[in-house]
Scaffold this active site. Structure first.
Site, short mmCIF file in Angstrom:
data_model
loop_
_atom_site.label_atom_id
_atom_site.label_comp_id
_atom_site.label_asym_id
_atom_site.label_seq_id
_atom_site.Cartn_x
_atom_site.Cartn_y
_atom_site.Cartn_z
CB THR A 223 5.60 -2.59 -5.10
OG1 THR A 223 4.71 -1.91 -4.22
CG2 THR A 223 6.42 -1.57 -5.86
CE LYS B 293 2.15 -5.56 -3.97
NZ LYS B 293 1.77 -5.47 -2.55
CG ASP C 72 2.24 -8.01 0.29
OD1 ASP C 72 3.33 -7.58 0.71
OD2 ASP C 72 1.73 -7.63 -0.79
N GLY D 149 -10.86 -1.25 3.42
CA GLY D 149 -10.22 -1.32 2.10
C GLY D 149 -10.50 -2.66 1.46
N PRO E 232 -18.20 -0.20 -3.39
CG PRO E 232 -20.39 0.47 -2.96
CD PRO E 232 -19.13 0.93 -3.61
CE1 TYR F 190 5.16 0.50 2.87
CE2 TYR F 190 6.94 2.02 3.34
CZ TYR F 190 6.21 1.26 2.45
OH TYR F 190 6.55 1.30 1.13
N GLY G 64 2.73 -0.32 9.95
CA GLY G 64 2.96 -1.21 8.81
C GLY G 64 4.41 -1.61 8.57
#
Ligand code: NAP
Length: 284
Positions: A62, A66, A102, A127, A154, A230, A251
């Site tokens: 996590t 990752k 995921d 995101g 951006p 979540y 989530g």
């Protein structure tokens, strides 16, 4: 000999993966222990190397590791390679293989818990971080018609859009935050069948804990609003979406389904998903 699986991240004290993964191992009477390895960035290499010892089956990965773990593995397969992020490592022999579950967790929750088929959908992803990449590739693979990416930074959105082009969807980058002052974002919101928050806005203990990325007035009532944050289970965005009369999904199912997919890779057994969901809900 008790086998060991773990999760590597930093910080890790808020992770509930140890709770619902251990519940699954115990439910099937598997002699496996799930351990939280809170790891300083400089120690990641040692933790990965330790996995090659006989009693280890693999690990979850996590934030913030990752991407960092990728060069430390023997191979990275499937979506993990395309997304550029590994959340599950499986050991076979002494070889370490990286996967990304995921994306599968996101899609399964969308279909099973929200009854939403992303095929031909117009989706807005808020995101462009690691989770956004998994979500956007999952939507592309599920046949979404258009995927809009909106992000504070951006360049990150543009990188994701250019990577998505190779998946054959019609991705569009709309920029930047704050959302509500962007006229183009308002138009996209009206067109969207699905709005997914993959930013950490609204996340407990995060820097924007009490905020929502959108207000009720911006959310079309016909859209499904999916907040992959979540914790808390009722995020500020979900509260706003309900005020707008939109359907919502949080989530937690995604978290459990990505964990269930990892469980199946480590054990070769079908994951007891209902028990994992119940354990996860109780842990929050
Ligand atoms: P990440 O790679 O650090 O990306 C964070 C994203 O949030 C970036 O797009 C960032 O924008 C944006 N962001 C953060 N703070 C912001 C703010 N104040 N205003 C506007 N944008 C902001 O993190 P991640 O791994 O993608 O995780 C993101 C969230 O998804 C976390 O809350 C995590 O818990 C959740 N998640 C849930 C699951 C699940 O199974 N349910 C799985 C994975 C992640 P910039 O690019 O501009 O920095």
């Amino acid at each position: 000999m008790t086998a060991i699986v773990g999760i590597i991240g930093f910080p890790l004290k808020h992770s509930i993966s140890p709770v619902f993964q251990q519940a699954a191992f115990d439910h099937l009477r598997l002699d496996i222990r799930y351990v939280a390895w809170e790891t300083e960035p400089r120690d990641v290499g040692n933790v990965v190397e330790r996995l090659r010892q006989p009693d280890y089956l693999g690990m979850n990965v996590t934030v913030p590791f990752k991407e960092v773990v990728i060069p430390l593995l023997d191979e990275v397969v499937g979506l993990a390679r395309r997304i550029g992020a590994v959340n599950t490592v499986v050991k076979r022999g002494s070889r370490l293989t990286g996967y990304n579950t995921d994306a599968a967790g996101f899609t399964r929750a969308l279909r099973d818990q929200a009854g939403f088929d992303p095929k031909q959908a117009v989706a807005l992803v808020l995101g462009a971080g690691g989770a956004a990449r998994a979500v956007a590739f999952a939507l592309a693979d599920a046949g979404a018609r258009t995927i809009y990416i909106a992000n504070r930074t951006p360049t990150r959105a543009e990188t994701l859009v250019s990577d998505l082009c190779s998946a054959g969807v019609d991705p569009v980058s709309i920029l930047p935050l704050p959302w509500t002052s962007s006229r183009s974002l308002r138009a996209v919101l009206r067109e969207s069948d699905l709005i997914v928050n993959t930013t950490s806005i609204g996340m407990k203990h995060g820097p924007a804990e009490a905020q929502s990325p959108l207000e009720a007035g911006d959310i079309p009532s016909r859209a499904l609003v999916y907040d992959i944050v979540y914790n808390p289970s009722k995020t500020p965005l979900l509260v706003e979406a309900r005020k707008a009369g939109a359907r919502t999904i949080g989530g937690l199912p995604m978290l459990v389904y990505q964990g269930a997919a990892a469980f199946e890779l480590w054990t070769g057994r079908e994951a007891p998903v209902d028990g994992m969901l119940a354990a996860a809900k109780a842990a929050l």
